[in-house]
Design a protein around this motif. Structure first.
Motif, PDB file in Angstrom:
ATOM      1  N   ASN A 261       3.142   5.611   9.496  1.00 24.27           N
ATOM      2  CA  ASN A 261       4.410   5.817   8.789  1.00 24.27           C
ATOM      3  C   ASN A 261       4.777   7.294   8.701  1.00 24.27           C
ATOM      4  OD1 ASN A 261       2.397   6.439   6.827  1.00 24.27           O
ATOM      5  ND2 ASN A 261       3.887   6.159   5.203  1.00 24.27           N
ATOM      6  N   GLN A 262       3.859   8.171   9.099  1.00 16.58           N
ATOM      7  CA  GLN A 262       4.146   9.599   9.133  1.00 16.58           C
ATOM      8  C   GLN A 262       4.620  10.055  10.511  1.00 16.58           C
ATOM      9  OE1 GLN A 262       0.147  10.654   7.798  1.00 16.58           O
ATOM     10  NE2 GLN A 262       0.933  11.279   5.802  1.00 16.58           N
TER      11      GLN A 262
ATOM     12  N   ILE B 284       4.933  -1.623   3.485  1.00 21.26           N
ATOM     13  CA  ILE B 284       4.170  -2.869   3.512  1.00 21.26           C
ATOM     14  C   ILE B 284       4.567  -3.682   2.292  1.00 21.26           C
ATOM     15  CG2 ILE B 284       1.886  -3.924   3.373  1.00 21.26           C
ATOM     16  CD1 ILE B 284       0.728  -1.455   4.658  1.00 21.26           C
TER      17      ILE B 284
ATOM     18  N   LYS C 161      -4.531  12.672  13.098  1.00 24.17           N
ATOM     19  CA  LYS C 161      -4.893  12.323  11.723  1.00 24.17           C
ATOM     20  C   LYS C 161      -3.723  11.724  10.948  1.00 24.17           C
ATOM     21  CE  LYS C 161      -9.029  14.270  11.832  1.00 24.17           C
ATOM     22  NZ  LYS C 161     -10.120  13.402  12.245  1.00 24.17           N
TER      23      LYS C 161
ATOM     24  N   PHE D  31      -0.940   8.990   9.753  1.00 24.40           N
ATOM     25  CA  PHE D  31      -0.801   7.542   9.674  1.00 24.40           C
ATOM     26  C   PHE D  31       0.511   7.148  10.370  1.00 24.40           C
ATOM     27  CE2 PHE D  31      -4.266   6.118   7.090  1.00 24.40           C
ATOM     28  CZ  PHE D  31      -4.659   7.250   6.398  1.00 24.40           C
TER      29      PHE D  31
ATOM     30  N   PRO E 110      -1.281  -0.096   9.946  1.00 24.22           N
ATOM     31  CA  PRO E 110      -0.750   0.974   9.100  1.00 24.22           C
ATOM     32  C   PRO E 110      -1.812   1.679   8.265  1.00 24.22           C
ATOM     33  CG  PRO E 110      -0.156  -1.181   8.208  1.00 24.22           C
ATOM     34  CD  PRO E 110      -0.803  -1.420   9.519  1.00 24.22           C
ATOM     35  N   VAL E 111      -2.965   1.053   8.053  1.00 21.87           N
ATOM     36  CA  VAL E 111      -3.996   1.678   7.216  1.00 21.87           C
ATOM     37  C   VAL E 111      -4.989   2.496   8.051  1.00 21.87           C
ATOM     38  CG1 VAL E 111      -3.817  -0.009   5.362  1.00 21.87           C
ATOM     39  CG2 VAL E 111      -5.428  -0.404   7.231  1.00 21.87           C
ATOM     40  N   LEU E 112      -4.724   2.618   9.342  1.00 25.29           N
ATOM     41  CA  LEU E 112      -5.555   3.470  10.194  1.00 25.29           C
ATOM     42  C   LEU E 112      -4.716   4.630  10.715  1.00 25.29           C
ATOM     43  CD1 LEU E 112      -7.514   0.884  12.424  1.00 25.29           C
ATOM     44  CD2 LEU E 112      -8.213   1.903  10.257  1.00 25.29           C
ATOM     45  N   THR E 113      -5.368   5.784  10.892  1.00 25.87           N
ATOM     46  CA  THR E 113      -4.669   6.925  11.474  1.00 25.87           C
ATOM     47  C   THR E 113      -4.391   6.655  12.949  1.00 25.87           C
ATOM     48  OG1 THR E 113      -6.720   7.998  12.109  1.00 25.87           O
ATOM     49  CG2 THR E 113      -5.869   8.519   9.909  1.00 25.87           C
TER      50      THR E 113
ATOM     51  N   GLU F  29      -5.507  11.035   0.462  1.00 22.12           N
ATOM     52  CA  GLU F  29      -5.277  10.435   1.780  1.00 22.12           C
ATOM     53  C   GLU F  29      -6.590  10.331   2.549  1.00 22.12           C
ATOM     54  OE1 GLU F  29      -1.666  11.733   4.092  1.00 22.12           O
ATOM     55  OE2 GLU F  29      -3.250  12.385   5.461  1.00 22.12           O
TER      56      GLU F  29
ATOM     57  N   GLU G  27      -7.583   6.550  14.809  1.00 20.11           N
ATOM     58  CA  GLU G  27      -8.361   5.339  14.537  1.00 20.11           C
ATOM     59  C   GLU G  27      -7.750   4.123  15.224  1.00 20.11           C
ATOM     60  OE1 GLU G  27      -8.262   5.546  10.314  1.00 20.11           O
ATOM     61  OE2 GLU G  27     -10.207   6.540  10.157  1.00 20.11           O
TER      62      GLU G  27
ATOM     63  N   LEU H 162     -14.484   4.308  10.113  1.00 25.41           N
ATOM     64  CA  LEU H 162     -14.111   3.183  10.981  1.00 25.41           C
ATOM     65  C   LEU H 162     -15.264   2.748  11.870  1.00 25.41           C
ATOM     66  CD1 LEU H 162     -11.851   1.249  11.847  1.00 25.41           C
ATOM     67  CD2 LEU H 162     -11.240   2.894  13.614  1.00 25.41           C
TER      68      LEU H 162
ATOM     69  N   VAL I  66      -0.480   4.641   1.970  1.00 25.33           N
ATOM     70  CA  VAL I  66      -0.475   4.753   3.424  1.00 25.33           C
ATOM     71  C   VAL I  66       0.900   4.422   3.990  1.00 25.33           C
ATOM     72  CG1 VAL I  66      -1.391   3.674   5.502  1.00 25.33           C
ATOM     73  CG2 VAL I  66      -2.927   4.301   3.674  1.00 25.33           C
ATOM     74  N   ASP I  67       1.493   3.374   3.481  1.00 22.64           N
ATOM     75  CA  ASP I  67       2.755   2.938   4.066  1.00 22.64           C
ATOM     76  C   ASP I  67       3.512   2.145   3.012  1.00 22.64           C
ATOM     77  OD1 ASP I  67       3.664   1.260   7.195  1.00 22.64           O
ATOM     78  OD2 ASP I  67       4.843   1.811   5.446  1.00 22.64           O
TER      79      ASP I  67
ATOM     80  N   ASN J  65       0.870  -1.174   0.000  1.00 25.70           N
ATOM     81  CA  ASN J  65       0.000   0.000   0.000  1.00 25.70           C
ATOM     82  C   ASN J  65       0.904   1.221   0.000  1.00 25.70           C
ATOM     83  OD1 ASN J  65      -1.548   2.309   0.869  1.00 25.70           O
ATOM     84  ND2 ASN J  65      -3.176   0.895   1.385  1.00 25.70           N
TER      85      ASN J  65
ATOM     86  N   VAL K 164       0.931  -6.844   8.387  1.00 28.91           N
ATOM     87  CA  VAL K 164      -0.293  -6.088   8.679  1.00 28.91           C
ATOM     88  C   VAL K 164      -1.374  -6.959   9.304  1.00 28.91           C
ATOM     89  CG1 VAL K 164       0.056  -4.333   6.952  1.00 28.91           C
ATOM     90  CG2 VAL K 164      -1.117  -6.417   6.316  1.00 28.91           C
TER      91      VAL K 164
ATOM     92  N   ARG L 275      -7.204   2.991   1.608  1.00 32.09           N
ATOM     93  CA  ARG L 275      -6.849   2.188   2.777  1.00 32.09           C
ATOM     94  C   ARG L 275      -6.777   0.701   2.459  1.00 32.09           C
ATOM     95  NH1 ARG L 275      -8.024   4.681   7.684  1.00 32.09           N
ATOM     96  NH2 ARG L 275      -8.976   6.720   7.390  1.00 32.09           N
TER      97      ARG L 275
END
Lengths: 395, 229
Positions: free
Chosen positions: B144-145, A44, B140, B142, B100-103, A376, B106, A301, A40-41, A37, A82, A382
């Protein structure tokens, strides 16, 4: 007296012919997948190999009675940062009165490379068919709706948008009756669910479902009216499939309400069409309105955990979607399709591409991808991007 | 002061035959009181992580009992244990284990969603947790930030927000530099002193060892020293 298993199997197979038509079929598949991904990251980089094996036994016991039994084993191995394997360990099947733990082998938490063995006794039902009546009792497929991607009237075992293997729906424990009168039929059924959380040994009404569906045909078009009561929710639905100017069109609508705490009353609608051009091209488009969804990304979410969202096995969290796909058949042996599903509010897009090649009789090779793009925080951004090969052999 | 947590004669063996049997824990007795700030130390292979995994219910002992607020977690089945763990135990991993796909928000919020906390209260508790761990305004982002230290703070906020009875942390500063490690430790000390959060760490970090109010030393699967500092 000991008898070798191989001799017993041989006796069993020979005896099948003495009692009507019986056959054993199935498939072996291999799906190596790469997950990432970049939005987002970009760290991964996960890999998974799964090998679904399916054996199905069909027996026409007489002109009226039949039996079907299917078993699926899926070994999976891979590395995931993940929590993919943790997610897989939490998979449960709805509407199964007789429930067995799907995991024969659980993943080793202390190992980077994980292995699980997933098992699924997927079909076991007896059927009776006459000219104007059919009955099926046992674990079977129950699925509704004419739409291609999102079926508002199907809350039983719908596929998610990024499901690769859509060949077989999971079986549910049900009794289903169909009555036919000319161009009309009445389809009635009950699905049996078990409240595993409360460890009850009996079937739970709260986890079960009933449905009544009336089907009619007029002027070459099919109409469906439906009522379902599922997990203490009520669903009222209509469905239409027809033709217009050479295209196939469809429209499907449902309204769901419930008195459960924290539940949401909502409606869903899908309208779409498919057109086949000369030269082996086809396109299809579908608009979907997801009434339970939200335009506010902060609510994405929590919506996933909402009781109404979970009860109906929903997977979309936005409100408005458009799916567009094109397919081209190079030959009878290979074709390619490309398209995407677009969240019209947050503008994220899930791209889906697939190339299929029938290289030998009963052998198929697929190459495909799912990739989410957009700003984003978008719904499909996501998603894990997935690039896969597939090998399929049918026997 | 009441015992939050008790291990009674807990042993853990790995392997099936005598030739490969490893006695990771040998009849460990341990009591943790509410409000403690305790470090479990020992050389690699002494059983620290195994003990923490058993305390959290992530692993089962071969023998013995594990009681959290008087409830024997070794007798709970999968679903019951998952629910109990969710409601009573916070866990902080060495590798943060954020989704990683959630802030950041979250990652902290979803525990409360599963617990059924209403939306307004959820949002308030998430923001409060972010402030308590010094990450106000970064919700807000993620994972990795965020820096390693910030990610670990999110992990602690996630462990904290469900109001657990105890937070278990497995080498929480292992992947941080000394500056971030010190900052994280100060934050956890503050949480312990102002909110009374019970912390139990496994650690090699001398910083944590110095600041811990109780130091338990494991060697070869046994507690060889247990001292109040």
């Amino acid at each position: 007296m000991k008898i070798k298993f191989s001799k017993l199997l041989l006796i069993f197979l020979i005896s099948l012919n003495a009692f009507g038509d019986a056959k054993l079929t199935g498939y072996v598949k291999a799906y190596p997948q790469y997950f990432t991904n970049t939005f987002v990251d970009d760290e991964i980089n996960d890999f998974m190999l799964n090998l679904p094996l399916r054996a199905s036994f069909f027996w026409d016991m007489s002109d009226f009675w039949g039996l079907e039994f299917s078993w699926q084993l899926i070994p999976m191995v891979g590395q995931s940062s993940v929590g993919l394997f943790n997610l897989l360990t939490t998979i449960t099947f709805d509407y199964r009165a007789i429930y067995t733990d799907p995991l024969l082998v659980k993943p080793n938490e202390n190992s980077d490379t994980k292995f699980i063995l997933f098992n699924n006794p997927d079909r076991f039902f007896v059927s009776y068919s006459s000219d104007n009546f059919t009955m099926e009792v046992g674990r079977q497929i129950v699925a509704f709706g004419s739409s291609r991607f999102v079926n508002p009237t199907d809350v039983v075992t719908p596929f998610g948008l990024n499901t690769i293997d859509r060949e077989v729906r999971p079986g549910v424990d049900a009794v289903r009756l169909k009555y036919f009168w000319g161009d009309y039929n009445l389809d009635i059924g009950m699905l049996f669910g078990k409240d595993r959380l409360l460890k009850k040994s009996d079937v739970s009404i709260k986890e079960s479902a009933i449905f009544v569906r009336a089907v009619g045909t007029a002027g070459g078009n099919d109409f469906y009216l439906m009522y379902q009561r599922f997990k203490e929710n009520n669903l009222f639905g209509v469905d239409f499939t027809g033709g217009l100017g050479g295209a196939t069109i469809w429209a499907e609508y449902s309204y769901v309400n419930s008195k459960k705490q924290d539940s949401i009353d909502y409606s869903r609608l899908t309208v779409g069409g498919q057109y086949f051009f000369v030269g082996e091209w086809s396109i299809f488009g579908e608009y979907h309105y997801n009434g339970i969804g939200t335009n506010n990304q902060d609510e994405y979410l929590p919506l996933r955990f909402n009781v109404s969202h979970r009860d109906a096995n929903l997977f979309l969290i936005g409100k408005h979607y458009l799916a567009l796909f094109g397919t081209h058949k190079f030959s009878a042996l290979n074709d390619i399709s490309l398209g995407g599903t677009w969240n019209l509010i947050d503008s994220s897009l899930l791209i889906n591409g697939l190339f299929t090649w029938n290289n030998l009789e009963n052998h198929y090779v697929d190459v495909g991808l799912f990739a989410g793009v957009g700003a984003e925080g978008g719904e499909f951004v996501r998603y894990l991007d997935s690039y896969y090969l597939a090998y399929r052999f049918y026997y | 002061m009441e015992n939050i947590f008790e291990c009674k004669k807990v042993s853990k063996n790995f392997g099936k035959t005598k030739q490969v049997l490893v006695h990771a824990l040998k009849s460990v007795d341990l009591e943790i009181k509410k409000g403690e700030f305790t470090a479990i130390i020992g050389p690699s292979g002494s059983g620290k992580t195994t003990l923490l995994n058993i305390m959290s219910g992530l692993d089962n002992p071969t023998h013995g009992k594990v009681l959290l607020k008087g409830n024997d977690i070794t007798k709970m089945d999968g679903n019951e244990l998952s629910d109990f763990r969710r409601d009573h135990i916070g866990f902080v991993f060495q590798s943060y284990n954020l989704l990683p796909v959630l802030t950041a928000e979250e990652n902290i919020e979803y525990i409360l969603i599963i617990q059924g906390v209403p939306e307004k209260e959820r949002k308030e508790r998430v923001q409060k947790a972010l402030i308590e761990v010094g990450l106000k305004g970064l919700g807000k982002k993620f994972p990795n930030q965020l820096s390693g230290g910030q990610q670990q703070r999110v992990a602690i906020a996630r462990a904290l927000v469900g109001k657990p009875d105890i937070i278990l942390a497995d080498e929480p500063t292992a992947n941080l530099d000394s500056v971030n490690g010190r900052a994280l430790l100060d934050m956890m000390l503050k949480l312990n002193e102002t909110l009374g959060v019970t912390f139990v760490f496994s650690t090699h970090d001398p910083l944590i060892m110095n600041e811990a109010k109780r130091l338990i030393t494991l060697h070869d699967g046994k507690i060889v020293e247990d001292k109040i500092q």
